[in-house]
Enzyme design. Structure first.
Site, PDB file in Angstrom:
ATOM      1  N   ARG A   1       0.796  -1.224   0.000  1.00 46.81           N
ATOM      2  CA  ARG A   1       0.000   0.000   0.000  1.00 46.81           C
ATOM      3  C   ARG A   1       0.831   1.277   0.000  1.00 46.81           C
ATOM      4  NH1 ARG A   1      -3.709  -0.830   5.055  1.00 46.81           N
ATOM      5  NH2 ARG A   1      -3.634  -2.985   4.407  1.00 46.81           N
TER       6      ARG A   1
ATOM      7  N   HIS B   1      -4.643   6.188   7.554  1.00 50.46           N
ATOM      8  CA  HIS B   1      -5.539   5.089   7.850  1.00 50.46           C
ATOM      9  C   HIS B   1      -5.203   4.409   9.173  1.00 50.46           C
ATOM     10  CE1 HIS B   1      -7.672   1.365   7.417  1.00 50.46           C
ATOM     11  NE2 HIS B   1      -6.577   0.665   7.241  1.00 50.46           N
TER      12      HIS B   1
ATOM     13  N   GLU C   1      -4.229  -0.083  18.143  1.00 51.57           N
ATOM     14  CA  GLU C   1      -3.621   0.995  17.373  1.00 51.57           C
ATOM     15  C   GLU C   1      -2.843   1.983  18.233  1.00 51.57           C
ATOM     16  OE1 GLU C   1      -6.228   2.848  14.576  1.00 51.57           O
ATOM     17  OE2 GLU C   1      -4.654   4.131  13.765  1.00 51.57           O
TER      18      GLU C   1
ATOM     19  N   ARG D   1       2.386  -0.820   6.943  1.00 50.97           N
ATOM     20  CA  ARG D   1       1.217  -1.571   7.352  1.00 50.97           C
ATOM     21  C   ARG D   1       0.968  -2.657   6.316  1.00 50.97           C
ATOM     22  NH1 ARG D   1      -3.871  -0.922   9.338  1.00 50.97           N
ATOM     23  NH2 ARG D   1      -4.570  -2.817   8.352  1.00 50.97           N
TER      24      ARG D   1
ATOM     25  N   SER E   1      -3.593  -5.151  11.536  1.00 51.74           N
ATOM     26  CA  SER E   1      -4.216  -4.521  12.706  1.00 51.74           C
ATOM     27  C   SER E   1      -4.972  -5.571  13.513  1.00 51.74           C
ATOM     28  CB  SER E   1      -5.168  -3.412  12.272  1.00 51.74           C
ATOM     29  OG  SER E   1      -6.195  -3.941  11.480  1.00 51.74           O
ATOM     30  N   LEU E   2      -5.442  -6.635  12.824  1.00 52.34           N
ATOM     31  CA  LEU E   2      -6.146  -7.699  13.540  1.00 52.34           C
ATOM     32  C   LEU E   2      -5.182  -8.474  14.429  1.00 52.34           C
ATOM     33  CD1 LEU E   2      -8.560  -8.991  10.777  1.00 52.34           C
ATOM     34  CD2 LEU E   2      -8.999  -7.380  12.613  1.00 52.34           C
TER      35      LEU E   2
END
Ligand code: SF4
Ligand code: FES
Lengths: 267, 315
Positions: free
Chosen positions: B14, B81, B111, B122, B127-128
């Site tokens: 990303r 984000h 976070e 990222r 994030s999970l």
């Protein structure tokens, strides 16, 4: 979620300066530290057609009256924080676009009904979450597998619709039964029970069916469909409630064979 | 995307995709009346895949843009984000006050925390990992700790700092509005500290932040109440946002290389020799002092290399 599809395609139109409109919002205010009773207050806001009611509330809070109180977090319909009554209908402020409302008239905004009013558009969600907790909204399984629990696409499909719930309370707080009987579990709790009752990996169906076979359980539902109309996730709430009622009558959540394609058995 | 990442194209990480988007727009090839976005074409995926595998994002495009991804390309641009840095913790979720000193009884996960599953980039769904794995570990470890921990001695009036902060903001009687200051901070961070950075752009943001900090001294809020005061909450949060923005910018300025989500146009190469380490930032003085160097001190923390050797990214 066909209901959320916008009419036509505004983005495909020829470039033109974006037009702003002055929109009047009439908001039901209440500050328990100051007001004996809630009252209605008018605000005029400059908005674009693509703005959401949440943008309007933000503009008021950030530019006109910082004391206007409401909850929000994600701003795109996934966290469930900003259910409110907009022109008499329960909706998410972040999913209600100005272009879909008739702005020749004021837009009325008030807190959802049936839950204790905390301040302005904020209600106390505790009674709602209490019912939710009661139906045991988590996987109940006796074994602890080495690997993931296998589930076929058809088995997953069985409860797919009810996995979409974001716990916004739009359904429960639009239910006339809930308004008059705050003890009623309400549609959201039943939706979330459904999500586990029909999950092939779960073993707690009977426990939940017993909980909901209560006088404050599924039998209170009078199929007025308000909940289904209110749900911002397009969940067929009334249908889910009916499926739970049927399972109680059958005495089991076992899915009639006819409902399932041939699938691998549970390991 | 073939011009930017010839082999994996649209599946590039990303950070790369974000830079490509911004670069296309900066070079005048953007779409739309103001040429300020690019178009994401998913139509080849077909209704079935979009409806079943990407239902949420498909619906967002329909609801908010009036664009149906099944039939037309979707306007897109990168945005902030996720914060990859945060409160330093170890793998047990215990908060660290430097590279290895544990703050007893304090845990962080998600976070707000930085256990460094992300490094400088990222990766999708990480994030999970942050919340599921380290959330669970922190919770479990906090329970274990609480079972045997002794009460720590408290200073006289331990809540004074927080109640002081709250009262000060609640009763402030200046002329600046929170919403306006926050918007200026957001716009400036977007303009000058987003996907492309230079020493010059970061110097510019540093100045803006200092100026906003001064103006923040002169705020007032309209809701003076004690119940559910979201006006107060936003005001206090803005103070913290200013602190964090300054740390991000100060650290970015100090890292004279490009790595993952941190792209310095003036130092476009990755420099493993000097910078393959984490930045640690400490508050050491009055946050309102004009020069960030007077109140932030930076340190480093080594990177632990396990199964994967760092190598050049080629796509
Ligand atoms: S079923 Fe729909 S309306 Fe009810 S809480 Fe869930 S998402 Fe909201
Ligand atoms: S703000 Fe998250 S659902 Fe509206």
């Amino acid at each position: 979620m066909a209901t959320a599809v916008a009419e036509g395609s505004s983005a495909a139109q020829a470039p033109a300066p974006i037009q702003a409109f002055t929109v009047t919002l009439i908001i039901r205010r209440f500050d328990p530290e100051k007001d004996a009773e809630p009252y209605w207050q008018d605000f005029d806001v400059e908005l674009y057609a693509t703005d959401r009611v949440l943008d309007a509330l933000h503009k008021i809070k950030w530019e006109q009256d910082g004391s206007l109180s409401f909850r929000r977090s994600c701003a795109h319909g996934v966290c469930g924080s900003d259910a409110m009554r907009i022109n008499g209908r329960n909706r998410l402020a972040c999913k209600t676009l100005i272009k879909d409302l008739d702005i020749s008239k004021p837009i009325y905004v008030e807190a959802i009904k049936g839950l204790p009013l905390e301040k302005d558009l904020i209600v106390d969600m505790e009674p709602f979450f209490e019912s939710y907790r009661e139906i045991q909204p988590f996987l109940i399984a006796s074994d602890k597998p080495e690997k993931e629990r296998i589930q076929s696409a058809a088995q997953r499909e069985r409860f797919d619709d009810t996995t979409k719930c974001i716990l916004c309370a739009a359904c429960t707080s639009s239910c006339p039964v809930f308004w008059t009987d705050g003890q009623y579990f309400g549609p959201a709790a039943i939706v979330n029970a459904h999500r586990f009752i029909f999950d092939s990996r779960d073993e707690g169906a009977q426990v939940r069916l017993d909980i909901l076979n209560d006088k404050e359980g599924v039998w209170r539902c009078r199929t007025t469909f308000n909940c289904t109309e209110a749900c911002p996730r397009g969940i067929q709430v009334t249908k889910a409630i009916a499926e739970v009622k049927n399972a109680i009558m059958r005495g089991s959540a076992d899915i009639p064979v006819s409902d399932l394609a041939p699938t691998p058995q549970r390991a | 995307m073939e011009r930017y990442a010839p082999t994996i194209k649209d599946l590039a990480p990303r950070d790369i995709v974000s830079r490509c988007m911004v670069q296309e727009v900066a070079e005048g090839r953007g779409a739309g009346p103001n040429k300020d976005y690019v178009l994401l074409d998913c139509t080849h995926l077909g209704a079935e895949v979009l409806e079943t595998k990407l239902p949420d994002i498909t619906e967002f495009a329909r609801t908010y843009l009036g664009v149906d991804p099944v039939y037309e390309p979707v306007p897109v641009m990168p945005t902030a984000h996720y914060a990859m840095g945060g409160i330093p913790t170890n793998v047990k979720g215990e908060v660290l006050s430097d590279n290895d000193t544990i703050v007893p009884g304090l845990y962080a996960a998600g976070e707000c925390a930085c256990v460094s599953v992300h490094g400088s980039n990222r990766l999708g769904t990480n994030s999970l990992l942050d919340i599921n794995v380290f959330g669970k570990r922190s919770g479990n470890n906090a329970v274990e700790y609480a079972k045997t921990a002794e009460f720590v001695p408290l200073p006289e009036n331990p809540a004074a700092f927080v109640t002081g902060l709250v009262d000060q903001v609640r009763t402030a009687s200046g002329t600046e509005r929170i919403g306006a200051l926050r918007k200026e901070l957001q716009d400036e961070m977007d303009r000058n500290a987003q996907v492309f950075r230079t020493d010059e752009s970061l110097a510019k943001v540093t100045e803006t932040i200092h100026e906003l900090r001064q103006r923040y001294q002169n705020i007032s809020i309209q809701d003076k109440g004690h119940r559910y005061n979201t006006d107060l909450l936003e005001a206090i949060e803005l103070g913290f946002l200013l602190d964090l923005a300054e740390v991000v910018v100060y650290s970015a300025r100090n890292r004279k290389e490009s790595r993952g989500g941190h792209q310095r146009d003036d130092y476009p190469k990755r420099d493993d020799e000097t910078y393959m380490k984490h930045t640690m930032a400490y508050l050491t003085g009055d946050p309102h002092s004009a020069d960030a160097a007077d109140h932030i001190s930076l340190g480093w923390k080594p990177v632990v290399i396990t199964n994967y050797q760092p190598m050049e990214r080629k796509y």
